[in-house]
Design a protein around this motif. Sequence first.
Motif, PDB file in Angstrom:
ATOM      1  N   MET A  58      38.188  46.823  55.245  1.00  0.00           N
ATOM      2  CA  MET A  58      36.808  47.132  55.615  1.00  0.00           C
ATOM      3  C   MET A  58      35.865  46.830  54.446  1.00  0.00           C
ATOM      4  N   PHE A  59      36.320  47.097  53.228  1.00  0.00           N
ATOM      5  CA  PHE A  59      35.531  46.792  52.039  1.00  0.00           C
ATOM      6  C   PHE A  59      35.306  45.289  51.909  1.00  0.00           C
ATOM      7  N   LEU A  60      36.361  44.499  52.144  1.00  0.00           N
ATOM      8  CA  LEU A  60      36.219  43.038  52.079  1.00  0.00           C
ATOM      9  C   LEU A  60      35.249  42.542  53.150  1.00  0.00           C
ATOM     10  N   PHE A  61      35.359  43.106  54.351  1.00  0.00           N
ATOM     11  CA  PHE A  61      34.448  42.711  55.428  1.00  0.00           C
ATOM     12  C   PHE A  61      33.009  43.069  55.048  1.00  0.00           C
ATOM     13  N   TYR A  62      32.821  44.248  54.492  1.00  0.00           N
ATOM     14  CA  TYR A  62      31.496  44.687  54.048  1.00  0.00           C
ATOM     15  C   TYR A  62      30.927  43.733  52.993  1.00  0.00           C
ATOM     16  N   LEU A  63      31.765  43.352  52.018  1.00  0.00           N
ATOM     17  CA  LEU A  63      31.311  42.411  50.994  1.00  0.00           C
ATOM     18  C   LEU A  63      30.870  41.087  51.605  1.00  0.00           C
ATOM     19  N   GLY A  64      31.664  40.579  52.532  1.00  0.00           N
ATOM     20  CA  GLY A  64      31.321  39.312  53.165  1.00  0.00           C
ATOM     21  C   GLY A  64      30.083  39.398  54.028  1.00  0.00           C
ATOM     22  N   LYS A  65      29.852  40.547  54.612  1.00  0.00           N
ATOM     23  CA  LYS A  65      28.720  40.707  55.523  1.00  0.00           C
ATOM     24  C   LYS A  65      27.403  40.942  54.783  1.00  0.00           C
ATOM     25  N   TYR A  66      27.443  41.772  53.756  1.00  0.00           N
ATOM     26  CA  TYR A  66      26.197  42.206  53.138  1.00  0.00           C
ATOM     27  C   TYR A  66      25.993  41.740  51.698  1.00  0.00           C
ATOM     28  N   HIS A  67      26.988  41.108  51.100  1.00  0.00           N
ATOM     29  CA  HIS A  67      26.864  40.658  49.717  1.00  0.00           C
ATOM     30  C   HIS A  67      27.383  39.229  49.560  1.00  0.00           C
ATOM     31  N   LYS A  68      26.959  38.359  50.461  1.00  0.00           N
ATOM     32  CA  LYS A  68      27.426  36.970  50.461  1.00  0.00           C
ATOM     33  C   LYS A  68      27.146  36.273  49.140  1.00  0.00           C
ATOM     34  N   GLU A  69      25.953  36.398  48.677  1.00  0.00           N
ATOM     35  CA  GLU A  69      25.540  35.686  47.459  1.00  0.00           C
ATOM     36  C   GLU A  69      26.273  36.208  46.220  1.00  0.00           C
ATOM     37  N   ASP A  70      26.605  37.484  46.226  1.00  0.00           N
ATOM     38  CA  ASP A  70      27.295  38.059  45.069  1.00  0.00           C
ATOM     39  C   ASP A  70      28.742  37.581  44.953  1.00  0.00           C
ATOM     40  N   ILE A  71      29.398  37.345  46.086  1.00  0.00           N
ATOM     41  CA  ILE A  71      30.810  36.964  46.045  1.00  0.00           C
ATOM     42  C   ILE A  71      31.040  35.457  46.092  1.00  0.00           C
ATOM     43  N   LYS A  72      29.996  34.694  46.401  1.00  0.00           N
ATOM     44  CA  LYS A  72      30.135  33.242  46.491  1.00  0.00           C
ATOM     45  C   LYS A  72      30.767  32.598  45.259  1.00  0.00           C
ATOM     46  N   PRO A  73      30.339  32.931  44.043  1.00  0.00           N
ATOM     47  CA  PRO A  73      30.922  32.274  42.861  1.00  0.00           C
ATOM     48  C   PRO A  73      32.434  32.474  42.721  1.00  0.00           C
ATOM     49  N   TYR A  74      32.942  33.587  43.228  1.00  0.00           N
ATOM     50  CA  TYR A  74      34.368  33.868  43.094  1.00  0.00           C
ATOM     51  C   TYR A  74      35.228  33.042  44.043  1.00  0.00           C
ATOM     52  N   PHE A  75      34.611  32.505  45.083  1.00  0.00           N
ATOM     53  CA  PHE A  75      35.369  31.767  46.081  1.00  0.00           C
ATOM     54  C   PHE A  75      35.082  30.272  46.079  1.00  0.00           C
TER      55      PHE A  75
END
Length: 186
Positions: A58-75
């Motif tokens: 659920m945390f991963l889904f939340y990150l992908g849904k509401y913090h796209k720009e924050d996690i983009k560099p890691y992927f």
Amino acid sequence: MEDTLTNLSTWGYLALAFFSFGGSLVVVAAAGVLSFMGEMNLFISLSIAIVFNFIGDMFLFYLGKYHKEDIKPYFEKHKRKIALSTLILRKYGVWAIFIQKFLYGIKTLVPISMALSRYDFKKFGIYNALASPFFVIVIMLTAYYSGDTIKSLFENFKEYPWVPFVILAILIGTIWYVMEHLTKRR
């Protein structure tokens, strides 16, 4: 060996919670074996693993849904894996939530891919609430009921302590080769 078992039974539940949050199959299986040996309680281990596995996805889904720009560099380096997880999602639909739990390298990316594809948060939560117990029960109870066999294997490894490392290296190498081969475009 006894000192290791004491440490595992002391810190085992905390380690199980931490690694179940990340979706670790190995730690869930280890908890099943430790439950067989009487070092951990099976019901408590199942409960902890199910809850933290659910929360982790659920945390991963939340990150992908509401913090796209924050996690983009890691992927950025994992575009192929994200594409593969998206293909799994398209091909299998809801079953992708169940399948991803058993696939290393993709289990982190499927919830994020589903979030990026604007999948409904509530639907994902419901399916994840069904998939987490399924994953944990299958892995932990398999390890629990195979505990005697696994215990005898470890006793045999005392004579040849290098064998587990060779087997582990071959297993990791095979998984890596198969995953690399399957994700390459033909």
